[in-house]
Design a protein around this motif. Structure first.
Motif, mmCIF file in Angstrom:
data_model
loop_
_atom_site.group_PDB
_atom_site.id
_atom_site.type_symbol
_atom_site.label_atom_id
_atom_site.label_comp_id
_atom_site.label_asym_id
_atom_site.label_seq_id
_atom_site.Cartn_x
_atom_site.Cartn_y
_atom_site.Cartn_z
ATOM 1 N N GLU A 180 41.160 57.083 32.567
ATOM 2 C CA GLU A 180 42.098 55.960 32.537
ATOM 3 C C GLU A 180 41.532 54.709 31.877
ATOM 4 O OE1 GLU A 180 43.105 58.794 35.755
ATOM 5 O OE2 GLU A 180 41.291 57.649 35.300
ATOM 6 N N GLY A 181 40.209 54.535 31.845
ATOM 7 C CA GLY A 181 39.610 53.355 31.233
ATOM 8 C C GLY A 181 39.733 52.102 32.067
ATOM 9 N N ASP A 182 39.655 52.225 33.400
ATOM 10 C CA ASP A 182 39.821 51.049 34.255
ATOM 11 C C ASP A 182 38.681 50.047 34.095
ATOM 12 O OD1 ASP A 182 42.230 51.859 35.327
ATOM 13 O OD2 ASP A 182 41.329 52.852 37.054
ATOM 14 N N LEU A 183 37.448 50.534 34.047
ATOM 15 C CA LEU A 183 36.317 49.627 33.898
ATOM 16 C C LEU A 183 36.395 48.893 32.559
ATOM 17 C CD1 LEU A 183 33.608 48.399 34.593
ATOM 18 C CD2 LEU A 183 32.504 50.559 33.960
ATOM 19 N N MET A 184 36.708 49.616 31.525
ATOM 20 C CA MET A 184 36.879 49.018 30.202
ATOM 21 C C MET A 184 37.927 47.898 30.241
ATOM 22 S SD MET A 184 38.593 50.846 26.875
ATOM 23 C CE MET A 184 40.167 51.010 27.749
ATOM 24 N N ALA A 185 39.093 48.205 30.820
ATOM 25 C CA ALA A 185 40.192 47.236 30.841
ATOM 26 C C ALA A 185 39.823 46.000 31.656
ATOM 27 C CB ALA A 185 41.450 47.892 31.399
ATOM 28 N N LYS A 186 39.210 46.196 32.813
ATOM 29 C CA LYS A 186 38.868 45.067 33.683
ATOM 30 C C LYS A 186 37.709 44.250 33.123
ATOM 31 C CE LYS A 186 42.206 46.149 36.203
ATOM 32 N NZ LYS A 186 43.457 45.365 36.058
ATOM 33 N N ALA A 187 36.980 44.817 32.161
ATOM 34 C CA ALA A 187 35.909 44.075 31.506
ATOM 35 C C ALA A 187 36.434 43.214 30.360
ATOM 36 C CB ALA A 187 34.849 45.048 30.990
ATOM 37 N N LEU B 70 36.987 51.510 41.784
ATOM 38 C CA LEU B 70 36.844 50.148 41.289
ATOM 39 C C LEU B 70 37.936 49.265 41.874
ATOM 40 C CD1 LEU B 70 35.139 48.536 39.121
ATOM 41 C CD2 LEU B 70 37.066 48.959 37.570
ATOM 42 N N ASP B 71 37.559 48.098 42.343
ATOM 43 C CA ASP B 71 38.538 47.115 42.799
ATOM 44 C C ASP B 71 39.276 46.590 41.573
ATOM 45 O OD1 ASP B 71 39.787 44.606 43.576
ATOM 46 O OD2 ASP B 71 38.585 44.705 45.402
ATOM 47 N N LEU B 72 40.577 46.810 41.490
ATOM 48 C CA LEU B 72 41.332 46.463 40.292
ATOM 49 C C LEU B 72 41.597 44.969 40.160
ATOM 50 C CD1 LEU B 72 43.908 49.406 40.048
ATOM 51 C CD2 LEU B 72 41.709 49.130 38.886
ATOM 52 N N LYS B 73 41.247 44.182 41.187
ATOM 53 C CA LYS B 73 41.452 42.732 41.104
ATOM 54 C C LYS B 73 40.150 41.993 40.822
ATOM 55 C CE LYS B 73 45.569 42.590 44.069
ATOM 56 N NZ LYS B 73 46.171 42.042 45.317
ATOM 57 N N LYS B 74 39.083 42.387 41.462
ATOM 58 C CA LYS B 74 37.805 41.674 41.299
ATOM 59 C C LYS B 74 36.668 42.639 40.997
ATOM 60 C CE LYS B 74 37.221 41.695 46.359
ATOM 61 N NZ LYS B 74 36.970 40.870 47.564
ATOM 62 N N GLY B 75 36.991 43.744 40.324
ATOM 63 C CA GLY B 75 36.029 44.837 40.177
ATOM 64 C C GLY B 75 34.958 44.641 39.131
ATOM 65 N N VAL B 76 35.114 43.701 38.221
ATOM 66 C CA VAL B 76 34.120 43.513 37.167
ATOM 67 C C VAL B 76 33.678 42.045 37.142
ATOM 68 C CG1 VAL B 76 33.613 43.683 34.701
ATOM 69 C CG2 VAL B 76 35.096 45.388 35.786
ATOM 70 N N VAL B 77 32.374 41.837 37.288
ATOM 71 C CA VAL B 77 31.796 40.492 37.218
ATOM 72 C C VAL B 77 31.005 40.400 35.925
ATOM 73 C CG1 VAL B 77 30.266 38.822 38.310
ATOM 74 C CG2 VAL B 77 31.672 40.340 39.730
ATOM 75 N N LYS B 78 31.366 39.433 35.077
ATOM 76 C CA LYS B 78 30.708 39.270 33.778
ATOM 77 C C LYS B 78 30.027 37.906 33.677
ATOM 78 C CE LYS B 78 32.633 40.704 29.943
ATOM 79 N NZ LYS B 78 33.610 40.785 28.834
ATOM 80 N N LYS B 79 28.994 37.876 32.857
ATOM 81 C CA LYS B 79 28.364 36.623 32.469
ATOM 82 C C LYS B 79 28.326 36.617 30.959
ATOM 83 C CE LYS B 79 24.284 33.724 33.149
ATOM 84 N NZ LYS B 79 22.952 33.619 33.809
ATOM 85 N N GLY B 80 29.192 35.823 30.359
ATOM 86 C CA GLY B 80 29.326 35.853 28.911
ATOM 87 C C GLY B 80 29.919 37.179 28.470
#
Length: 693
Positions: free
Chosen positions: A187-194, A152-162
């Motif tokens: 580690e929960g990276d996706l969770m944190a970046k969301a 996962l890109d730790l800077k721009k790895g998660v794109v959210k809409k609402g």
């Protein structure tokens, strides 16, 4: 015009901003045990899934050396998790899988709770777990795509809409989209970046009404120094500085919170078969000052063998931490959860360097007593495991990193069944288990470990709200590994079979959410429960609340008392707290295994020569051994007494008298409990010397 090679074209397409995202029904980030079961469950329910693993292998710790399954009451494990252990049983039912011993020879020692009489098996070699997972994934290959080496890109790895994740972006530029996402990493990276709330470290007891969270200087009695060891570079001189790995300052008051973590290590797969054994090698960057504490500890007289090998099939082990200075790299992981990849890699490498250096130190350093060196030389890395990584485990044991703060936070009250959730998606059953967190200097000027807590539980349900974020933060993400729990509750939940259970339940919820067109926090929980039960998940069973045992203090017994934590142990690494009537923080037992190989020596420091009545304590039950040999070494020789541990102490007493003997002043006498020629569990707790009147 010169044409570009097809491989280069495909690579450029993968990183091109114009390239379309890969689309699946469920995107699973993290190929841990929980990630694997999540992907398979999605496919079994008719959905497509992608399983994205940042490394080159699947299975996390289950394939990474942790073959001695920790769970407690195995009845709590159902669904695909139990299917995995049934597949282990089938795997080892094939005589061709036994290379270094027969199945019968292995089961004769009843290793790690295995009896050979069930349809499940709870111990296995790393490569066996890989083969089993690969076979399970092969059955759903048309619906599950496995992607390796994508982080996962730790800077721009998660794109959210609402409140919804639209897609996730890898460092390579590759994108994955879908209606549902699952973070199955340690580690929960996706969770944190969301943007989901999470905790790191230990909460104060007051936060969730707990008793064993936060700093625990008083209650830390396990894996502790039993001799006084000087912490300073120049012994006795604080101005010379402290040895590496020891905190020189104030570590805080008991029951207060901090952002510190229980220690990590690697679960080594070793063997005593010479032709398959790789001897310990001195690392090129070996720095002796990091091992000075271990050397001083053994020179002070701590003769315990500082590791815990649990035997796996084919004369191999799952080797874990044990005692004061062992494979846990205490206090060196605090920055890991929130660190970037480069910093994590440095922490990872430091842990590997430490553990390899410690193995060489204990095996070959001339300051280490011969008995300890011989024990460490007997075992070495198994050459037929992890061949692509120098036979070293590919997964560091990240015992905890981030922990989500979701719709419900599991706590000590749940683990003791004082608070029972109604929206169960699986069960936990292991002790509340925190390894040591840090080393500090006592007011007397000696080094001490802090943070190791091992307290029993009752099998308990885990809330659906603990694997889902708060609705205001994210409505299409499930977190079955870094789930919502306090530090001490997570210490019970954080077991690989539970992660498999949670992964399957998470995927089930995700499919129900997709089919119903609802957010995860709004799905029909009755429908979820119906499907989980249909798939064999164990959601709860009747179990009384955990009693609040008031342990017996040494002061209450009187005389000179040596507890099991002060004994010199060979084996007896299993710890119990569930049967009342013990001295101190718990008792130890031999797991009814390795008969003739385990013993515990209790050595008192007697203030004067004379006659002493000698007695021991143990918790009597029907599964205890009836003929436990106890050797009393006294001034006039030795006496062997056979003790029936099914028999309780006299009314209103916990002491079992062994006789009165003459002892010299000091530490010349001792008492030793052995497990040779016994059937049933042998218990060790405490021994007392009471001056005879």
């Amino acid at each position: 015009m010169k044409l570009l090679p097809a491989l280069l074209l495909s690579t450029l397409a993968a990183v091109s901003p114009l390239a379309a995202a890969d689309s699946y029904d469920i995107v699973v980030y993290g190929g841990s045990s929980g990630g694997i079961t999540a992907a398979i469950q999605a496919a079994r329910m008719g959905k497509t899934a992608v399983l994205i693993e940042p490394t080159k292998f699947l299975g996390g710790l289950t394939t990474g050396g942790l073959g001695a399954t920790d769970i407690g009451n195995k009845k709590a494990i159902g669904g695909m998790s139990r299917e995995f252990y049934a597949n282990v049983f089938k795997y080892y039912s094939d005589a061709a899988k036994w290379k270094q011993q027969t199945r019968e020879e292995y089961y004769a020692k009843k290793p790690h709770g295995n009896t050979g009489s069930e349809d499940t098996m709870w111990t296995f070699e790393p490569h066996a777990a890989t083969e089993i997972y690969d076979a399970m994934l092969a059955t759903v290959k048309d619906k599950v795509t496995v992607v390796f080496s994508e982080r996962l890109d730790l800077k721009k790895g998660v794109v959210k809409k609402g409140s919804r994740i639209v897609k996730i972006v890898m460092e390579s530029g590759r994108e994955f989209e879908g209606p549902m996402f699952i973070d199955a990493t340690y580690e929960g990276d996706l969770m944190a970046k969301a943007g989901v709330s999470y905790a790191v470290g230990r909460e104060a007891n007051a936060m969730y009404g707990e008793t064993i969270n936060g700093v625990q200087k008083v209650k830390t009695v396990h894996h502790q120094f039993i001799k006084n060891v000087d912490p300073y570079v120049k012994p006795g001189d604080p101005s010379s500085g402290v040895l590496p790995g020891i905190d020189p300052g104030d570590i805080g008051e008991d029951e207060t919170g901090d952002r510190k973590l229980q220690a990590y290590n690697f679960r080594m797969c070793t063997t005593d078969v010479p032709e398959n054994r790789r001897d310990w090698e001195k690392p090129a960057n070996y720095d002796e000052k990091w091992f000075e504490l271990a050397l001083r500890n053994v020179e002070a007289g701590d003769a315990r063998i500082s590791w815990a090998p649990s035997w796996m099939p084919n004369r191999k082990t799952d080797t874990n931490n044990n005692f004061a200075v062992s494979t846990d790299f205490i206090g060196q992981n605090f920055d890991y959860p929130d660190a970037d990849y480069a910093t994590r890699a440095k922490i990872w490498q430091a842990h590997e360097d430490w553990q390899k250096g410690l193995m060489w130190t204990y095996a070959y350093h001339p300051r280490v007593p011969e008995q300890i060196r011989a024990a460490f030389q007997k075992l070495g890395l198994a050459k037929d495991e992890f061949a692509d990584n120098g036979h070293w485990p590919r997964q560091m044991y990240v015992r905890e990193a981030r922990r989500m703060i979701g719709g419900y936070v599991m706590s000590e009250k749940n683990c003791k069944r004082r608070e029972i959730v109604e929206d169960s998606v699986g069960m936990g059953a292991y002790n509340m288990d925190s390894h040591n967190v840090q080393r500090y200097i006592t007011k007397e000027g000696f080094v001490r470990n802090e943070g190791d807590i091992q307290i029993g539980t009752r099998p308990y349900p885990i809330s659906y709200r603990s694997i889902t974020p708060k609705a205001g933060e994210c409505t299409n993400l499930l977190v079955p590994v870094c789930l919502s729990a306090s530090h001490i509750a997570y210490g019970s939940i954080r077991m690989e079979p539970v992660f498999m259970v949670m992964g399957q339940s998470a995927a089930t919820a995700a499919v129900i959410a997709i089919d119903s067109g609802k957010d995860l926090q709004q799905i029909d929980l009755a429908k979820l429960k119906e499907k989980l039960l249909a798939d064999g998940q164990m959601l709860d069973f009747e179990s009384p609340p955990m009693p609040e045992h008031v342990s017996i203090t040494k002061e209450k017994l009187g005389g000179i008392v040596v507890d099991d934590m002060e004994a010199e142990l060979t084996g007896f690494s299993s710890i119990g707290h569930t049967t009342p009537g013990f001295v101190g923080e718990g008792y130890r037992h031999d797991s009814d295994s390795l008969k003739g190989e385990q013993k515990a020596r209790f050595t008192p420091n007697l203030p004067a020569a004379g006659q002493y009545r000698v007695a021991i304590t143990y918790t009597a039950l029907a599964n205890r051994a009836e003929s436990v040999p106890v050797i009393i070494h006294h001034a006039d020789g030795e006496e062997k007494v056979i003790v029936n541990q099914k028999k309780k102490a006299p009314e209103k007493d916990v002491l079992i008298p062994l006789g009165t003997f003459r002892f010299e002043k000091g530490k010349t006498g001792w008492l030793e409990i052995r497990n040779e020629a016994t059937t049933g569990h042998v218990i060790i707790d405490a021994a007392q010397w009471l001056p005879a009147k």
